[in-house]
Design an enzyme around this catalytic site. Structure first.
Site, PDB file in Angstrom:
ATOM      1  N   ARG A   1     -13.418 -27.268 -26.641  1.00  0.00           N
ATOM      2  CA  ARG A   1     -13.791 -26.157 -27.521  1.00  0.00           C
ATOM      3  C   ARG A   1     -12.784 -25.930 -28.642  1.00  0.00           C
ATOM      4  O   ARG A   1     -13.145 -25.392 -29.695  1.00  0.00           O
ATOM      5  CB  ARG A   1     -13.976 -24.890 -26.693  1.00  0.00           C
ATOM      6  CG  ARG A   1     -15.165 -24.999 -25.742  1.00  0.00           C
ATOM      7  CD  ARG A   1     -15.493 -23.681 -25.080  1.00  0.00           C
ATOM      8  NE  ARG A   1     -16.645 -23.810 -24.187  1.00  0.00           N
ATOM      9  CZ  ARG A   1     -17.226 -22.792 -23.574  1.00  0.00           C
ATOM     10  NH1 ARG A   1     -16.763 -21.556 -23.745  1.00  0.00           N
ATOM     11  NH2 ARG A   1     -18.260 -22.990 -22.776  1.00  0.00           N
TER      12      ARG A   1
ATOM     13  N   ASP B   1     -21.062  -7.667 -28.390  1.00  0.00           N
ATOM     14  CA  ASP B   1     -20.477  -8.896 -27.876  1.00  0.00           C
ATOM     15  C   ASP B   1     -19.078  -9.019 -28.458  1.00  0.00           C
ATOM     16  O   ASP B   1     -18.765  -8.386 -29.479  1.00  0.00           O
ATOM     17  CB  ASP B   1     -21.330 -10.118 -28.258  1.00  0.00           C
ATOM     18  CG  ASP B   1     -21.122 -11.283 -27.306  1.00  0.00           C
ATOM     19  OD1 ASP B   1     -21.929 -11.451 -26.369  1.00  0.00           O
ATOM     20  OD2 ASP B   1     -20.125 -12.024 -27.483  1.00  0.00           O
TER      21      ASP B   1
END
Length: 278
Positions: free
Chosen positions: A34, A142
């Protein structure tokens, strides 16, 4: 690209402190994958160089958002765990209406790219069409700015809408004028019911605009350790009406937690403030 033990410990400790997410050693390869794109974009050669940048004053100002976007998991679907929406309509809403409250208020906590809050909006708007005095509000949050941007756009590939019942597709989804396009968009009337915002579950106080009747926080707390889960659920309860409901994911449980919640259905809990004194 590899992450050495020292760099992994440094980054994972920072992620735990900031987000409450504990990365065990078996997540090193995942984290390396990532971060690979970020190193390319920043033209950095090693993870050690990345750490130097991340923990610099400039990195703390500019980079930590990108790190949070990279490490958070954003798996979601329309009508995920459909029994929850059946329970909401069949049990929660009729009981709530009998109380005579003014506006039904829902929080999609960990909303990802928007499928959950828009599912809630479809279900609640459909209910409102059958109950003229019913009004509702949805807040969706979020930690990831990347998925929040997607959610606000409300544009989805047609493959993503497969779980949406056909009647609701016709009412709430718009196709492109280009009939070859595989994209659809949530109609404006539904989008207006949802307010999106960024929120970190590790904040001591949640800057929410109202007390809530229902919180959907599904498949989120599994990424936290037991003490962090318990503290988070306690904070949820501070923002939940007495007799309000918390919906968790299918693999999540509050068994053994010191929280004022009573399980009333699989992964559905009712706020009972009196339990806090027991």
């Amino acid at each position: 690209m590899d992450i050495g033990p020292a760099e992994f410990r440094r980054i994972s400790a920072y992620i735990y402190d900031e987000l409450g997410i504990r990365l065990t050693d078996n997540k090193r390869t995942m984290l390396a994958g990532r971060l690979h794109k970020r190193l390319r974009e920043l033209q950095l050669a090693t993870v050690s160089d990345y750490c130097d940048y991340l923990f610099s004053p400039r990195g703390q100002q500019l980079e930590k958002i990108h790190l949070f976007n990279a490490v958070t998991t954003n798996k979601t679907d329309f009508f995920r765990e459909p029994s929850h929406f059946d329970y909401l309509v069949g049990q929660v809403l009729p009981a709530w209406q009998r109380l005579g409250r003014r506006s039904f208020r829902v929080w999609s906590a960990g909303c990802s790219s928007g499928e959950e809050p828009y599912t809630l909006a479809m279900v609640l708007d459909d209910y409102a069409r059958q109950h003229s005095d019913f009004v509702f509000e949805i807040i969706a949050t979020d930690i990831s700015t990347r998925v929040l941007d997607q959610a606000k756009q409300a544009v989805y590939h047609e493959e993503r809408i497969a779980p949406v019942p056909m009647a609701l597709r016709r009412r709430y989804l718009l196709r492109s004028r280009d009939r070859t396009s595989p994209l659809v968009r949530i109609v404006p009337e539904l989008r207006r019911h949802v307010r999106f915002g960024r929120l970190n579950f590790m904040d001591e106080q949640f800057a929410l605009p109202f007390v809530l009747d229902v919180i959907f926080c599904r498949n989120v707390i599994i990424y936290f350790d037991h003490p962090t889960q318990e503290r988070l659920v306690q904070k949820f309860c501070r923002h939940l009406q007495p007799d309000g409901h918390l919906f968790l994911g299918h693999s999540e449980s509050l068994h053994g937690y010191a929280v004022p919640l009573q399980q009333i259905a699989p992964t559905v809990y009712r706020h009972q403030p009196a339990l806090a004194a027991v």
